[in-house]
Design a protein around this motif. Structure first.
Motif, short mmCIF file in Angstrom:
data_model
loop_
_atom_site.label_atom_id
_atom_site.label_comp_id
_atom_site.label_asym_id
_atom_site.label_seq_id
_atom_site.Cartn_x
_atom_site.Cartn_y
_atom_site.Cartn_z
N ALA A 16 38.73 -9.14 33.36
CA ALA A 16 37.84 -10.30 33.38
C ALA A 16 36.43 -9.90 33.79
O ALA A 16 35.44 -10.35 33.21
N LEU A 20 33.19 -10.50 31.45
CA LEU A 20 32.10 -11.35 31.93
C LEU A 20 30.79 -10.56 32.00
O LEU A 20 29.72 -11.10 31.69
N SER A 41 32.56 -17.73 34.36
CA SER A 41 33.85 -17.59 35.03
C SER A 41 34.98 -17.52 34.02
O SER A 41 34.85 -17.96 32.88
N ALA A 42 36.11 -16.97 34.50
CA ALA A 42 37.34 -16.92 33.70
C ALA A 42 38.52 -17.17 34.62
O ALA A 42 38.54 -16.70 35.77
N HIS A 91 32.45 -25.09 38.05
CA HIS A 91 33.39 -24.27 37.28
C HIS A 91 34.82 -24.68 37.58
O HIS A 91 35.65 -24.83 36.66
N ASN A 101 39.91 -22.27 30.26
CA ASN A 101 40.24 -20.98 30.87
C ASN A 101 39.01 -20.09 31.00
O ASN A 101 39.11 -18.98 31.52
N ALA A 102 37.88 -20.57 30.52
CA ALA A 102 36.61 -19.86 30.67
C ALA A 102 35.49 -20.88 30.66
O ALA A 102 35.52 -21.84 29.87
N TRP A 186 32.69 -24.36 27.49
CA TRP A 186 33.96 -23.78 27.95
C TRP A 186 34.86 -23.51 26.75
O TRP A 186 34.53 -23.83 25.61
N ASN A 189 39.68 -19.53 26.09
CA ASN A 189 39.57 -18.15 26.55
C ASN A 189 38.10 -17.76 26.49
O ASN A 189 37.25 -18.56 26.02
N LEU A 190 37.78 -16.57 26.94
CA LEU A 190 36.37 -16.16 26.98
C LEU A 190 35.77 -16.04 25.59
O LEU A 190 34.60 -16.36 25.39
N LYS A 194 32.48 -18.09 24.57
CA LYS A 194 31.30 -17.36 24.09
C LYS A 194 30.84 -17.90 22.74
O LYS A 194 29.66 -18.10 22.50
#
Length: 217
Positions: A16, A20, A41-42, A91, A101-102, A186, A189-190, A194
């Motif tokens: 993570a 990040l 954050s994750a 967050h 989750n992110a 958000w 997942n990341l 993104k």
């Protein structure tokens, strides 16, 4: 409260932190988190809730894995050195209420401008752009995305409550704006979070530039 993704495989802390850091440096290069702005954050686990989150006051252009902390459900540091972002409570609230989750927070020029120009409307509607299909669950450019705008505050406990109320009022929104501040979005997942930043920042800039051009005619 949205259900969390049962298929989500939480990264370990080191993974993570690496992800990040990569995201933060990339956003810096695109002008979305200049200086020490922004925070990311994750989710590392949910029972109990644990997050990997950026430390406060860190230059995102020089972000390293040492600048990522592990925190518990109360925002207390359980791993790493430093203080978590001042907006940690936001967050945590988004992770709980949106089932995210992110969570990624940027401070772009266009998010600051548009959050100010549309503050009186309580949000900004975006529709007709093909790029909307990059948002999770959106299948057509005819979709209308509503980005709520919240008044910024240094009272983070109160701000977190407002964020929670906003998420409950607009459960289908993919992000929100803090007035004269920036974008929160958000994902499951990341990678998804993104992508949502990239899509929403594109749309905010496209709309802002279009309005500026029209105003000059």
């Amino acid at each position: 409260m949205k259900e969390t993704d049962s298929n989500y495989k939480a990264p370990d802390f080191s993974e993570a932190a690496r992800l990040l850091t990569e995201i933060g440096r990339g956003f810096y290069l695109r002008g979305w988190v200049l200086g020490t702005s922004g925070n990311f954050s994750a989710v590392l686990g949910r029972e109990p809730l644990r997050l990997a989150i950026t430390a406060s006051g860190v230059d995102k252009g020089a972000l390293t894995t040492a600048d990522i902390l592990e925190i518990d459900s109360e925002g207390s540091v359980t791993g790493g050195a430093g203080q978590p972002s001042a907006e940690t409570s936001l967050h945590l609230r988004i992770a709980r209420i949106a089932g995210a989750n992110a969570v990624l927070h940027t401070h772009s020029i266009w998010s600051a401008i548009i959050s100010e120009s549309h503050a009186g409307d309580g949000g900004v509607g975006i529709e007709g752009y093909e790029m909307l299909k990059g948002l999770e669950g959106v299948r057509t450019h005819e979709h209308r995305e509503w980005l709520p705008i919240i008044e910024n505050s240094q009272n983070y406990a109160a701000l977190a409550r407002t964020v929670e109320e906003t998420l409950e009022q607009y459960p289908d929104s993919h992000g929100l704006l803090l007035r004269r501040h920036g974008l929160y979005t958000w994902g499951r997942n990341l990678a998804e979070a993104k992508r949502h930043v990239e899509i929403l920042e594109f749309l905010l800039e496209a709309m802002g530039r279009t309005w500026s051009f029209i105003a000059q005619l």
